[in-house]
Write an enzyme that holds these catalytic residues in place. Structure first.
Site, PDB file in Angstrom:
ATOM      1  N   CYS A  69      -0.051  -7.413  -1.456  1.00  0.00           N
ATOM      2  CA  CYS A  69       0.924  -8.140  -2.276  1.00  0.00           C
ATOM      3  C   CYS A  69       0.372  -9.512  -2.681  1.00  0.00           C
ATOM      4  O   CYS A  69       0.171 -10.378  -1.826  1.00  0.00           O
ATOM      5  CB  CYS A  69       2.220  -8.289  -1.473  1.00  0.00           C
ATOM      6  SG  CYS A  69       3.412  -9.443  -2.155  1.00  0.00           S
ATOM      7  N   CYS A  72       2.603 -12.479  -1.809  1.00  0.00           N
ATOM      8  CA  CYS A  72       2.583 -12.676  -0.348  1.00  0.00           C
ATOM      9  C   CYS A  72       1.348 -13.488   0.046  1.00  0.00           C
ATOM     10  O   CYS A  72       1.441 -14.423   0.850  1.00  0.00           O
ATOM     11  CB  CYS A  72       2.551 -11.337   0.393  1.00  0.00           C
ATOM     12  SG  CYS A  72       3.994 -10.299   0.130  1.00  0.00           S
TER      13      CYS A  72
END
Length: 147
Positions: A69, A72
């Protein structure tokens, strides 16, 4: 004298009872003798999740994330900086949703990053999406432990 609180050791997961007024005094674990606060996010797994969430009297912020991600990964340094600045008034932790899919499903994590604040075993707040440091600290401010 403030009320005693329970703090789970990030190293050995022992539950420590200490005076709430003393959390700023670099307390050590009664079992492993290592620091209870290290200024970095704790890695949670299925094996230690329940103990850290249910047995801490401090709020615990869990960053549900995954290695693939992009947002993230972008937020990771911000989350680490928040841990350095806000411990010991709150515990910051990360949970890899790729490795712990059952926990992610249990908490109905549909997008990542998702931040959830737990207090004494219950989820009390949730925020989806990457946050900058200022926004993250403002969101956490009402939940910080105050002896």
């Amino acid at each position: 004298m403030s009320e005693p609180i329970h703090v789970v050791c990030p190293h050995c997961a022992a539950v420590n009872r200490l005076s709430g007024a003393k959390i700023e005094d670099a307390p050590q674990c009664g079992q492993c003798k290592r620091p209870l606060f290290v200024g970095e996010p704790l890695e949670l797994t299925a094996a230690n999740f329940e103990r850290h969430i249910a047995r801490n009297d401090l709020p615990v912020v869990v960053d549900f994330w995954a290695p693939w991600c992009g947002p993230c990964r972008m937020m990771a340094p911000t989350f680490a900086q928040a841990a350095r600045e806000l411990e010991p008034r709150i515990r910051l932790a990360k949970l890899n949703t790729e490795q712990e899919q059952q926990l992610a499903a249990r908490f109905n994590i549909r997008s990542i990053p998702t931040l959830a604040i737990f207090f004494q075993g219950r989820e009390i707040a949730r925020q989806s999406g990457a946050l900058d440091l200022g926004t993250l600290k403002r969101w956490l401010q009402p939940h910080l432990y105050r002896p």
